[in-house]
Structures are given as structure tokens and as C-alpha cells.
Design a protein around this motif. Sequence first.
Motif, mmCIF file in Angstrom:
data_model
loop_
_atom_site.group_PDB
_atom_site.id
_atom_site.type_symbol
_atom_site.label_atom_id
_atom_site.label_comp_id
_atom_site.label_asym_id
_atom_site.label_seq_id
_atom_site.Cartn_x
_atom_site.Cartn_y
_atom_site.Cartn_z
ATOM 1 N N UNK A 174 11.102 28.075 -29.877
ATOM 2 C CA UNK A 174 11.291 26.978 -28.942
ATOM 3 C C UNK A 174 10.185 26.906 -27.897
ATOM 4 N N UNK A 175 9.755 28.057 -27.391
ATOM 5 C CA UNK A 175 8.670 28.076 -26.399
ATOM 6 C C UNK A 175 7.374 27.529 -26.991
ATOM 7 N N UNK A 176 7.109 27.889 -28.252
ATOM 8 C CA UNK A 176 5.905 27.387 -28.899
ATOM 9 C C UNK A 176 5.924 25.878 -29.063
ATOM 10 N N UNK A 177 7.076 25.344 -29.442
ATOM 11 C CA UNK A 177 7.173 23.891 -29.602
ATOM 12 C C UNK A 177 7.048 23.182 -28.253
ATOM 13 N N UNK A 178 7.598 23.781 -27.206
ATOM 14 C CA UNK A 178 7.455 23.182 -25.876
ATOM 15 C C UNK A 178 5.997 23.211 -25.417
ATOM 16 N N UNK A 179 5.302 24.319 -25.743
ATOM 17 C CA UNK A 179 3.888 24.400 -25.377
ATOM 18 C C UNK A 179 3.103 23.300 -26.079
ATOM 19 N N UNK A 180 3.345 23.119 -27.367
ATOM 20 C CA UNK A 180 2.626 22.088 -28.114
ATOM 21 C C UNK A 180 2.954 20.695 -27.581
ATOM 22 N N UNK A 202 2.224 33.388 -39.733
ATOM 23 C CA UNK A 202 1.941 32.631 -38.513
ATOM 24 C C UNK A 202 1.320 33.492 -37.418
ATOM 25 N N UNK A 203 1.563 34.785 -37.461
ATOM 26 C CA UNK A 203 0.973 35.675 -36.450
ATOM 27 C C UNK A 203 -0.460 36.087 -36.802
ATOM 28 N N UNK A 204 -0.993 35.555 -37.890
ATOM 29 C CA UNK A 204 -2.314 35.978 -38.359
ATOM 30 C C UNK A 204 -3.397 35.805 -37.293
ATOM 31 N N UNK A 205 -3.470 34.614 -36.682
ATOM 32 C CA UNK A 205 -4.562 34.339 -35.737
ATOM 33 C C UNK A 205 -4.539 35.303 -34.560
ATOM 34 N N UNK A 206 -3.364 35.470 -33.951
ATOM 35 C CA UNK A 206 -3.269 36.346 -32.778
ATOM 36 C C UNK A 206 -3.463 37.811 -33.152
ATOM 37 N N UNK A 207 -2.976 38.211 -34.319
ATOM 38 C CA UNK A 207 -3.138 39.603 -34.752
ATOM 39 C C UNK A 207 -4.601 39.907 -35.092
ATOM 40 N N UNK A 208 -5.274 38.986 -35.766
ATOM 41 C CA UNK A 208 -6.684 39.206 -36.101
ATOM 42 C C UNK A 208 -7.529 39.293 -34.843
ATOM 43 N N UNK A 248 7.155 20.050 -41.522
ATOM 44 C CA UNK A 248 6.214 21.169 -41.444
ATOM 45 C C UNK A 248 4.929 20.757 -40.738
ATOM 46 N N UNK A 249 4.463 19.546 -41.018
ATOM 47 C CA UNK A 249 3.228 19.069 -40.399
ATOM 48 C C UNK A 249 3.406 18.942 -38.887
ATOM 49 N N UNK A 250 4.544 18.378 -38.474
ATOM 50 C CA UNK A 250 4.792 18.134 -37.051
ATOM 51 C C UNK A 250 4.973 19.438 -36.283
ATOM 52 N N UNK A 251 5.637 20.417 -36.903
ATOM 53 C CA UNK A 251 5.968 21.652 -36.197
ATOM 54 C C UNK A 251 4.892 22.728 -36.296
ATOM 55 N N UNK A 252 3.917 22.545 -37.154
ATOM 56 C CA UNK A 252 2.942 23.602 -37.398
ATOM 57 C C UNK A 252 2.181 24.025 -36.138
ATOM 58 N N UNK A 253 1.657 23.098 -35.330
ATOM 59 C CA UNK A 253 0.956 23.553 -34.116
ATOM 60 C C UNK A 253 1.850 24.359 -33.186
ATOM 61 N N UNK A 254 3.088 23.922 -32.994
ATOM 62 C CA UNK A 254 4.010 24.663 -32.149
ATOM 63 C C UNK A 254 4.402 26.004 -32.744
ATOM 64 N N UNK A 255 4.443 26.072 -34.080
ATOM 65 C CA UNK A 255 4.751 27.342 -34.733
ATOM 66 C C UNK A 255 3.652 28.363 -34.480
ATOM 67 N N UNK A 256 2.389 27.925 -34.550
ATOM 68 C CA UNK A 256 1.268 28.827 -34.261
ATOM 69 C C UNK A 256 1.306 29.257 -32.802
ATOM 70 N N UNK A 257 1.623 28.318 -31.906
ATOM 71 C CA UNK A 257 1.714 28.649 -30.488
ATOM 72 C C UNK A 257 2.831 29.657 -30.236
#
Length: 289
Positions: free
Chosen positions: A12-18, A181-187, A224-233
Motif C-alpha cells: 500500500x505504501x508503494x502504491x501511495x508513493x507512485x 520485485x526487490x531486485x533493483x534495491x537488493x542489487x 499489472x501495468x498500472x500497479x507495476x511502478x508502485x510495486x517496485x516502490x
Amino acid sequence: MRDLVAGMRYLGRGQRWAASHGRWWGFGLLPALIALVLYAAALVVLAVGSGDLAAWATSFADGWGSPWQGLLRGLFVALLLAGGLTLSVLTFTAVALLIGDPFYESLSEKVEESEGHCPPGPGRPLWREIAVALRDMVHVLLRAAGFGVLLFLLGFLPLVGQTVVPAVGFCVSGFFLAVELTTAAMQRRDVPVRERLRLLRGRTALAVGFGTPLVLLFLIPFVAVVLMPGAVAGATLLVRDLVPEPAAGDAAGDRDGAAGERPGGRAAQPRLPAQRGPGRSGARPQADR
């Protein structure tokens, strides 16, 4: 149960951020749109050919009478399509992340900056980052495929295969979706994929609480397309709390060669270790970086 709810809160926080950063939300839509077109075409091909594939796979039932032959092949088609959808949910994220590695890396960095500090990252060139992401994706998908085959076979069990197994399958899919989904932050923290899996296994309920709602939502067309940015966040926010900040400080200290410095300290206080060793001429400027 607490971790399960915490995982949902990160989502939910990620979607709010996006939603509050519209430009970055639109920026993150592009790779997901490309992946959606590719997967839609693949699922249509699978659906059209599922009848013929079921007849070939169950050729031993050619002599069976009605209704048993139809029931068996109908079950096979249903399981095949369900498996295709589940695999699509898992690989959609991986492929979208691979296609949009520069996009989601920038988005994840922006999330970290908005939270106060963004780790500098391992400093690899872009081609190397994509190669590492591809290798990690294959590693995760092979593990997920192993679970998928097992659940597919268990799906033939009476009653359990139509009730318990699908529920377990969604939870397993949610766990591996959280891993992707945690790939970017973990890398960015230079955490290898095996260590990433170990960390999330240690907080399985957290990963399931974050990923399983997404698995269910991703089954709805275009969601999936709409939620993807918030999922990454949201995954970035999850990693900030999951990976201890002192580990990042240790890694920075190792790169600086400051073997005598105290590990830890949040990145917002980088000068503390340097003040402990004023005699080291190289420690202060690297600690300020």
C-alpha cells in the motif's frame, strides 16, 4: 500474522508513493506495457492450442468412454491454463524488470532518496547490471518452476488438488514475485540472489503478504501495468527495512579500506567513523562520499 500484514502495508505504501509522484508512475509504465503485449500474445497462442496439447498428452485415454475422457482432458486444459497464468505472473515481473532495468533502477533510487538516503550501489556498468539481472532471473525462475511442477502434479489429487493446492500455489507465486520485485534495491546493496532468497525465506510471511495480493491483482487484465511502478516502490521500501543498514556501512567501510572503523551507522551519519581515525588521510574524504 504481523509480518503478513506488514507486507500488505508495504504494498500500500508503494502504491501511495507512485500515486503521489505521477511523473515517475508514468515513467514506470513503459516497460510493463511492452511486456503486457508480449505476454498477451503468448497466452492467446496457449489457449488456442491447449485442446490439441491435451489430446496429445492424454493419448492413453483415447479409448475411454464419455464422460471420463472429456473430464480428464478438461482438467488437463484447466491446469495447463492455470499454470500458464501463474507462470505469466511470475515471469511478467522478471521480464518487465529486465526490459525496464534502467527505468525501475531510477524509480527505485528516487524512492530511496525520498526516504532520506540512497545507497551508492556497486558501480557496475549498465551492461553488467543487465547481465546480473538476467542471471538472477533465471536462478529464481528455475526455483519457481520446480515448485510449479510439484504443485501441478499435486493438482491431480482429489479434493486437495482443487482447494488447498491452488491456495498454496498463490502463496508460492507471491513469495517469488516479491523476490523479483526487490531486485533493483537488493542489487544496489550488492546482495547476491542466494542471499536475497535467504533473507526473504527468513521473513516468509512478509514476502507472501507483499507478493500474494499482487499475484491476485495481476490476474486482472491491465492491472499489472498500472500497479507495476508502485510495486517496485513498495519493494524498495521493504528492502530498506529488511536489509540491515549496518551491513551497507560495513560494505562501504571495506571498500574504503578502513578496517579499524566501527561498522554500522546509518548513511545519514557518514562522518562518525572518520572522526575516530583522524590520522588516516584517506578515510575522511571517502567517508564523506
